[in-house]
Design a protein around this motif. Structure first.
Motif, PDB file in Angstrom:
ATOM      1  N   LEU A  49       6.157   3.765 -14.629  1.00 11.96           N
ATOM      2  CA  LEU A  49       5.563   5.153 -13.917  1.00 11.96           C
ATOM      3  C   LEU A  49       6.427   6.255 -14.483  1.00 11.96           C
ATOM      4  O   LEU A  49       5.764   7.295 -14.618  1.00 11.96           O
ATOM      5  CB  LEU A  49       5.477   4.881 -12.484  1.00 11.96           C
ATOM      6  N   ILE A  50       7.670   6.027 -14.540  1.00  6.50           N
ATOM      7  CA  ILE A  50       8.780   6.979 -14.855  1.00  6.50           C
ATOM      8  C   ILE A  50       8.427   7.354 -16.496  1.00  6.50           C
ATOM      9  O   ILE A  50       8.164   8.612 -16.690  1.00  6.50           O
ATOM     10  CB  ILE A  50       9.841   6.598 -14.739  1.00  6.50           C
ATOM     11  N   ASP A  58       4.646   9.278  -5.947  1.00  4.64           N
ATOM     12  CA  ASP A  58       3.989   7.986  -6.108  1.00  4.64           C
ATOM     13  C   ASP A  58       5.209   6.972  -6.477  1.00  4.64           C
ATOM     14  O   ASP A  58       5.171   6.053  -6.176  1.00  4.64           O
ATOM     15  CB  ASP A  58       2.762   8.121  -7.296  1.00  4.64           C
ATOM     16  N   VAL A  59       6.014   7.625  -7.246  1.00  2.00           N
ATOM     17  CA  VAL A  59       7.031   6.634  -7.760  1.00  2.00           C
ATOM     18  C   VAL A  59       7.863   6.285  -6.807  1.00  2.00           C
ATOM     19  O   VAL A  59       8.496   5.237  -6.448  1.00  2.00           O
ATOM     20  CB  VAL A  59       7.950   7.491  -8.984  1.00  2.00           C
ATOM     21  N   ILE A  60       8.070   7.263  -5.700  1.00  2.00           N
ATOM     22  CA  ILE A  60       9.117   7.160  -4.553  1.00  2.00           C
ATOM     23  C   ILE A  60       8.428   5.968  -3.610  1.00  2.00           C
ATOM     24  O   ILE A  60       9.204   4.989  -3.230  1.00  2.00           O
ATOM     25  CB  ILE A  60       9.451   8.334  -3.894  1.00  2.00           C
ATOM     26  N   THR A  61       7.159   6.100  -3.406  1.00  2.00           N
ATOM     27  CA  THR A  61       6.558   5.046  -2.617  1.00  2.00           C
ATOM     28  C   THR A  61       6.736   3.683  -3.276  1.00  2.00           C
ATOM     29  O   THR A  61       6.762   2.745  -2.438  1.00  2.00           O
ATOM     30  CB  THR A  61       4.884   5.471  -2.448  1.00  2.00           C
ATOM     31  N   GLN A  62       6.562   3.504  -4.486  1.00  2.00           N
ATOM     32  CA  GLN A  62       6.805   2.321  -5.111  1.00  2.00           C
ATOM     33  C   GLN A  62       8.120   1.758  -5.001  1.00  2.00           C
ATOM     34  O   GLN A  62       8.640   0.632  -4.773  1.00  2.00           O
ATOM     35  CB  GLN A  62       6.236   2.283  -6.693  1.00  2.00           C
ATOM     36  N   ILE A  63       9.223   2.707  -4.948  1.00  2.00           N
ATOM     37  CA  ILE A  63      10.726   2.528  -4.880  1.00  2.00           C
ATOM     38  C   ILE A  63      10.893   1.805  -3.368  1.00  2.00           C
ATOM     39  O   ILE A  63      11.458   0.891  -3.098  1.00  2.00           O
ATOM     40  CB  ILE A  63      11.623   3.521  -5.051  1.00  2.00           C
ATOM     41  N   ALA A  64      10.169   2.456  -2.483  1.00  2.00           N
ATOM     42  CA  ALA A  64      10.150   2.105  -0.938  1.00  2.00           C
ATOM     43  C   ALA A  64       9.620   0.849  -0.864  1.00  2.00           C
ATOM     44  O   ALA A  64      10.375   0.051  -0.056  1.00  2.00           O
ATOM     45  CB  ALA A  64       9.702   3.159  -0.181  1.00  2.00           C
ATOM     46  N   ALA A  65       8.644   0.302  -1.670  1.00  2.00           N
ATOM     47  CA  ALA A  65       8.068  -0.680  -1.624  1.00  2.00           C
ATOM     48  C   ALA A  65       8.702  -1.989  -2.194  1.00  2.00           C
ATOM     49  O   ALA A  65       9.080  -3.140  -1.359  1.00  2.00           O
ATOM     50  CB  ALA A  65       6.678  -1.130  -2.352  1.00  2.00           C
ATOM     51  N   VAL A  66       9.715  -1.572  -3.068  1.00  2.63           N
ATOM     52  CA  VAL A  66      10.793  -2.563  -3.738  1.00  2.63           C
ATOM     53  C   VAL A  66      11.782  -2.789  -2.875  1.00  2.63           C
ATOM     54  O   VAL A  66      12.606  -3.960  -2.326  1.00  2.63           O
ATOM     55  CB  VAL A  66      11.254  -1.877  -4.737  1.00  2.63           C
TER      56      VAL A  66
END
Length: 110
Positions: A49-50, A58-66
């Motif tokens: 994504l980056i 959107d990237v931050i949302t994925q980081i939160a999921a991780v």
């Protein structure tokens, strides 16, 4: 949740030479490995994504999921640690293990 299999495992947290070891059943190890494989895939996805200049939110949302997935792994490990290692050491009279546990919990809460 796989921790029920873990509670059936009565192995000691120490090996013959007093080296600290985990005590997880094969089922729990498989569950943890599966969760970590998913996290690994999520991390690769975030990297992609980056590289694609994806919108930051959107990237931050994925980081939160991780982070949430890793917290799930930590919860399983902590539960087993409490039910087996901590209980065992307290029963043996080792009161210092409580300080070790508090340090671990503080580390998880950062």
């Amino acid at each position: 949740m796989a921790t029920s299999e873990e509670s059936n495992n009565s192995e000691s947290c120490y090996s013959i030479n007093s080296e600290r070891k985990s005590h997880h059943s094969p089922e729990v190890k498989k569950n943890l490995a599966s969760r970590l494989n998913r996290v690994e895939g999520q991390i690769r996805g975030i990297k992609g994504l980056i590289e694609k200049d994806t919108y930051c939110d959107d990237v931050i949302t994925q980081i939160a999921a991780v982070q949430s997935a890793l917290n799930g792994v930590s919860k399983i490990l902590l539960e087993g640690h409490l039910k087996h290692c901590i209980v065992e050491r307290v029963q043996e009279g080792d009161k210092e293990v409580v300080d070790e546990l508090l340090t671990t919990i503080k580390r998880l809460m950062k």
